[in-house]
Design an enzyme around this catalytic site. Sequence first.
Site, PDB file in Angstrom:
ATOM      1  N   GLU A 109       0.862  -1.180   0.000  1.00 19.52           N
ATOM      2  CA  GLU A 109       0.000   0.000   0.000  1.00 19.52           C
ATOM      3  C   GLU A 109       0.897   1.228   0.000  1.00 19.52           C
ATOM      4  O   GLU A 109       1.703   1.411   0.908  1.00 19.52           O
ATOM      5  CB  GLU A 109      -0.902   0.026   1.244  1.00 19.52           C
ATOM      6  CG  GLU A 109      -2.025  -0.993   1.190  1.00 19.52           C
ATOM      7  CD  GLU A 109      -2.973  -0.919   2.387  1.00 19.52           C
ATOM      8  OE1 GLU A 109      -3.968  -1.658   2.384  1.00 19.52           O
ATOM      9  OE2 GLU A 109      -2.713  -0.129   3.316  1.00 19.52           O
TER      10      GLU A 109
ATOM     11  N   ASP B  71      -5.617  10.001   9.784  1.00 17.90           N
ATOM     12  CA  ASP B  71      -4.288   9.539  10.173  1.00 17.90           C
ATOM     13  C   ASP B  71      -3.793  10.142  11.475  1.00 17.90           C
ATOM     14  O   ASP B  71      -4.060  11.303  11.778  1.00 17.90           O
ATOM     15  CB  ASP B  71      -3.280   9.843   9.060  1.00 17.90           C
ATOM     16  CG  ASP B  71      -3.450   8.886   7.902  1.00 17.90           C
ATOM     17  OD1 ASP B  71      -3.362   7.672   8.132  1.00 17.90           O
ATOM     18  OD2 ASP B  71      -3.715   9.354   6.776  1.00 17.90           O
TER      19      ASP B  71
END
Lengths: 274, 413
Positions: free
Chosen positions: A49, A60
């Site tokens: 990824e 995040d």
Amino acid sequence: MNRMDRRFKTLKEQHRKALIPFVTAGFPHPEITVPLMHQMVAAGADVIELGVPFSDPIADGPAIQKAGEQALAQGMDLGRVLAQVAEFRRDDASTPLVLMGYMNPLEAMGHGRFAQRAQQAGVDGVLTVDVPLEEARELVPTLRHHGLHSIFLLAPTSNSERIRRTAEVASGYVYYVSLKGVTGSAALNAQEVAERVALIKRQISIPVGVGFGIRDARSAAAIGACADAVIVGSALIECLAAHQADPMQMLNHVAELLGSMRQALDKQPVMIKE
Amino acid sequence: MTRPMPDGLTSGDNLDFNQFPDLRGHFGPYGGQFVAETLMVAIQELTAAYERYRDDPEFQAEFQHDLTHFVGRPSPLYHAERWSRKLGGAQIYLKREDLNHTGAHKINNTVGQALLAKRMGKPRIIAETGAGQHGVATATIAARLGLECVVYMGAEDVRRQSPNVYRMKLLGATVVPVESGSKTLKDALNEALRDWVANVDDTFYIIGTVAGPHPYPMMVRDFNAVIGQETREQALAVFGRLPDALVACVGGGSNAMGMFHPFLNDPEVALYGVEAGGDGIHTGRHAAPLSAGRPGVLHGNRTYLMETDDGQIIETHSISAGLDYPGVGPEHAWLKDCGRAFYVSATDDETLAAFHELTRTEGIIPALETAHALAYAAKLAVTMRSEQNIVVNLSGRGDKDINTVAIREGITL
């Protein structure tokens, strides 16, 4: 069937679990990204990824936020990420690649143009964190038209109705977020995750990966016992950040971290139960 | 005044603006729910709760009660007679939101959302703030209702707005400085969303403007629509017809949306949203996404944004912290494309001139945000006849800005 389907099919035949590392493209330096990807494959990564940096990464935690900021400060953009993918593909034609990021850079490039360029570069799947089922109706067909899988997130809060609807549009694999919170949050409860993954697997036939909270060989093995794939992001980014002053050292530490996870996953007795 | 219409519409169509947003929160191509799966269930729970209480007589009665007795509504519609005469054009009226408790329109929305939080059984409130006005308004209602309150504020803004930080602390709130990104409002919003993801069970997120994922743009608009509803009644009472034009400043756009919404289906009322022109649109140093940006996705919705070619959000520049935001509410984006509202801008210099002009002519010190609207209203008034009426939303008072003005003008207090 693209690279991703073939990879998961092979893993299944070998009764092995996929190890999926996440790295932010361009972190710690744009020149290191492609060598780092090859190093991760050598250390046992089955799928990569690659994070597309975005200025406002709402899902995040601090480690991946900082990585994105540093990558952007060095001039990374979506076009350069795609160029890195193409460069990686010159030496690796088989490892599946997923771009993971946020919607706005895709909007800026244009969905169609992005999908076409991603396919040309050698991308296999796309995960847009801030595009839930409700907003996916335009993007998913565009990606599919260009042979790209749409990876979707599932959360501890996703009810069975949402899991069922995800099954209708998701392809490649689904990404189960094992914690309430952002990337890099505290420890996870393997027992709870196993129960949720079992629930998801009753409704979804494609592989289920689990991410958020996997930091070492031990947590990887614990999750590998129930999931088809183990995704490691923040722990890896923290490792890159800690050793960024010395690129050779950094690559060694990455190999060590992923290698230990690979080993733990492969030692895992595979439970065959139907 | 003809403009290209959005896809699927012709200028002959009579849009019913009360039909927006649709059930999924879309205003044409704008709005929506662009959030991670980790937040979707919380967003759906909020949507369902708001749908339930929005028409609930008991909820509305409690909201109205608090608007009257805690906020101090209705706010007056004041004829700025001396200023209007001096300009020599249309009559300018000021909708005095600056006279609300805490000094701005922001309290209308925080009262509404906090009552909803209480109904939903959420004991913990979070909010983002830029200049601190929304943070103060949130801390205020949290204190009144006995709710825990955490306010996220960019570290840069914490430094620039220390009196408001102290105000929030006095009210019992925890202020968390946000060190990520540009350390301003957009980063505070990011951090509040991250908090919400981690604490969805017991936490209600009070967003301060008509942005964010659905239902926020609709909900914040509805709670502020009291501004437009009162203006409508007061205009009919004072000058016997609807105003010819409404003018309001637009950052995220909550005061403008609250003012405009009850008039959207009255095409004879011209609507002007005034963005922060900063050093001037041509310099690139401004906060005017509707004037100079393009559509994209940020903070849960599709709208006009200030961004690079690559879709990275860029830093904005404005003399007023409250307008220093790279996006704008999605309904404004839609009204722009439909041609129903006009979006213009005022520079920092024009804004400062208007700030002084109103202060000296009418004895009212406006917030710097509000002074953007005043600057444009002055330009507009002189193009109109003296029997025409403009209502400017005087969205906040300017006490909080006197340091900024003094520093800018080289004065040490």
